[in-house]
Design a protein around this motif. Structure first.
Motif, PDB file in Angstrom:
ATOM      1  N   THR A  37       0.846  -1.187   0.000  1.00 35.35           N
ATOM      2  CA  THR A  37       0.000   0.000   0.000  1.00 35.35           C
ATOM      3  C   THR A  37       0.884   1.241   0.000  1.00 35.35           C
ATOM      4  O   THR A  37       2.084   1.171   0.301  1.00 35.35           O
ATOM      5  N   LEU A  38       0.265   2.379  -0.300  1.00 32.23           N
ATOM      6  CA  LEU A  38       1.007   3.652  -0.254  1.00 32.23           C
ATOM      7  C   LEU A  38       1.597   3.855   1.140  1.00 32.23           C
ATOM      8  O   LEU A  38       2.733   4.302   1.285  1.00 32.23           O
ATOM      9  N   PHE A  39       0.828   3.505   2.162  1.00 38.14           N
ATOM     10  CA  PHE A  39       1.299   3.661   3.547  1.00 38.14           C
ATOM     11  C   PHE A  39       2.579   2.875   3.787  1.00 38.14           C
ATOM     12  O   PHE A  39       3.534   3.386   4.360  1.00 38.14           O
ATOM     13  N   GLU A  40       2.607   1.618   3.326  1.00 38.34           N
ATOM     14  CA  GLU A  40       3.795   0.776   3.554  1.00 38.34           C
ATOM     15  C   GLU A  40       4.992   1.324   2.779  1.00 38.34           C
ATOM     16  O   GLU A  40       6.106   1.373   3.303  1.00 38.34           O
ATOM     17  N   PHE A  81      -3.105  -1.894  -3.799  1.00 39.13           N
ATOM     18  CA  PHE A  81      -1.757  -2.443  -3.669  1.00 39.13           C
ATOM     19  C   PHE A  81      -0.964  -2.187  -4.946  1.00 39.13           C
ATOM     20  O   PHE A  81      -1.523  -2.205  -6.046  1.00 39.13           O
TER      21      PHE A  81
ATOM     22  N   GLY B  72      -7.993   3.093   1.444  1.00 37.95           N
ATOM     23  CA  GLY B  72      -7.499   2.943   0.079  1.00 37.95           C
ATOM     24  C   GLY B  72      -5.984   3.047   0.012  1.00 37.95           C
ATOM     25  O   GLY B  72      -5.328   2.302  -0.714  1.00 37.95           O
ATOM     26  N   ASP B  73      -5.419   3.975   0.790  1.00 40.16           N
ATOM     27  CA  ASP B  73      -3.966   4.162   0.797  1.00 40.16           C
ATOM     28  C   ASP B  73      -3.269   3.309   1.856  1.00 40.16           C
ATOM     29  O   ASP B  73      -2.055   3.419   2.038  1.00 40.16           O
ATOM     30  N   GLY B  74      -4.044   2.486   2.569  1.00 40.77           N
ATOM     31  CA  GLY B  74      -3.436   1.566   3.535  1.00 40.77           C
ATOM     32  C   GLY B  74      -3.058   2.218   4.860  1.00 40.77           C
ATOM     33  O   GLY B  74      -2.205   1.694   5.584  1.00 40.77           O
ATOM     34  N   ILE B  75      -3.682   3.356   5.185  1.00 43.69           N
ATOM     35  CA  ILE B  75      -3.276   4.113   6.377  1.00 43.69           C
ATOM     36  C   ILE B  75      -4.103   3.688   7.595  1.00 43.69           C
ATOM     37  O   ILE B  75      -5.330   3.786   7.573  1.00 43.69           O
ATOM     38  N   PRO B  76      -3.432   3.206   8.653  1.00 41.60           N
ATOM     39  CA  PRO B  76      -4.174   2.766   9.841  1.00 41.60           C
ATOM     40  C   PRO B  76      -4.727   3.927  10.649  1.00 41.60           C
ATOM     41  O   PRO B  76      -4.146   5.013  10.675  1.00 41.60           O
ATOM     42  N   THR B 100      -3.104  -6.001   5.586  1.00 43.37           N
ATOM     43  CA  THR B 100      -2.694  -5.256   4.393  1.00 43.37           C
ATOM     44  C   THR B 100      -1.184  -5.060   4.405  1.00 43.37           C
ATOM     45  O   THR B 100      -0.608  -4.666   3.395  1.00 43.37           O
ATOM     46  N   GLN B 101      -0.559  -5.296   5.551  1.00 42.74           N
ATOM     47  CA  GLN B 101       0.900  -5.184   5.646  1.00 42.74           C
ATOM     48  C   GLN B 101       1.386  -6.253   6.623  1.00 42.74           C
ATOM     49  O   GLN B 101       0.994  -6.248   7.784  1.00 42.74           O
ATOM     50  N   THR B 104       6.637  -6.050   9.615  1.00 42.33           N
ATOM     51  CA  THR B 104       7.683  -5.300   8.927  1.00 42.33           C
ATOM     52  C   THR B 104       8.624  -4.702   9.959  1.00 42.33           C
ATOM     53  O   THR B 104       8.169  -4.048  10.900  1.00 42.33           O
ATOM     54  N   ILE B 111       6.139  -3.631  12.940  1.00 46.20           N
ATOM     55  CA  ILE B 111       4.746  -3.221  12.780  1.00 46.20           C
ATOM     56  C   ILE B 111       4.049  -4.140  11.782  1.00 46.20           C
ATOM     57  O   ILE B 111       4.696  -4.846  11.001  1.00 46.20           O
TER      58      ILE B 111
END
Lengths: 104, 135
Positions: A37-40, A81, B72-76, B100-101, B104, B111
């Motif tokens: 994701t953009l966040f990762e 993703f 959508g952007d994967g932000i928690p 989603t992650q 890591t 995280i």
């Protein structure tokens, strides 16, 4: 104190001498393990590579890479993703084969 | 001054309670009927008098675009501390939780990010011993 804002601008345009281009690092990270994701991507670039880029700047890099076909995106569930797509690179070397340059 | 409550917006309060209690392992703390909804909070069994997490109905029209953009952007939207992110990743994926992650290594901590099935992404974090979390 280095000029942070000019370093950031240079990074956006891939012109930084002291650091690899952020777009290259994005592709490195996606090639290492896909589907991020953009966040990762933002956390990896910030923490692993020490890049002080904003989320917007990284998003712009991804947009450029996506328009070049080097990054493809897929929605899984409700998140988007990003994946590395090497196909355009092999197309380039197929069309213009890399030959050893001889100095004569 | 202390932080005693924070909240996540949830699509369905009862489904959220089931997930936060039965899957994650929190304890129901307050369940006070308020009109069609409830003032519904959970706490960690590790700190029963610690901060409460309010499972707040997501009915306000501003909530959906806000959460959709973040997810959508994967932000928690929230972060929970655990002793071992890898162990929680194994425990939760076995229960069908989608990450989603994956775990890591970010240097000072490990995280991971999962979908809470109620409309939010949640980050798990385990700080490494000796890591300075006070920055």
């Amino acid at each position: 104190m280095p000029n942070v804002s000019s370093t950031r601008c240079a990074n956006v345009h891939g012109l930084s001498a002291e650091r690899p281009d952020a777009g290259v690092l994005v592709l490195d990270e996606l090639a290492a393990s896909d589907g991020k994701t953009l966040f990762e991507i933002c956390s990896l670039l910030t923490i692993r590579h020490g890049l002080g880029l904003t989320r917007q700047a990284i998003s712009q890099h991804l947009g450029v890479l996506e328009s070049a076909g080097l990054v493809v995106t897929e929605r899984r569930g409700r998140s988007k993703f990003h994946f590395f797509n090497p196909a355009p690179l092999s197309e380039i070397t197929r069309r213009w084969p890399i030959t050893e340059r001889t100095d004569s | 001054m202390r932080i005693n409550l924070t909240s996540v917006y949830v699509d369905d309060q009862r489904a959220a309670l089931a997930f936060y209690v039965e899957v994650l392992g929190f304890t129901k703390h307050r369940d006070v009927p308020l009109g069609n909804d409830s003032w519904l909070t959970v706490v960690s069994p590790e700190s029963a008098r610690g901060p409460e997490l309010l499972l707040e109905p997501a009915g306000h029209p501003a909530v959906k675009p806000y959460r959709d953009a973040l997810v959508g952007d994967g932000i928690p939207l929230a972060q929970f501390a655990v002793d071992d992110v890898e162990a929680e990743y194994a425990r939760l994926t076995a229960k069908g939780v989608v990450f989603t992650q994956p775990p890591t290594d970010i240097g000072a901590a490990i995280i991971a990010v999962f979908d809470d099935t109620c409309g939010n992404l949640i980050q798990l974090i385990a700080e490494k011993p000796g890591a300075d979390g006070g920055e």
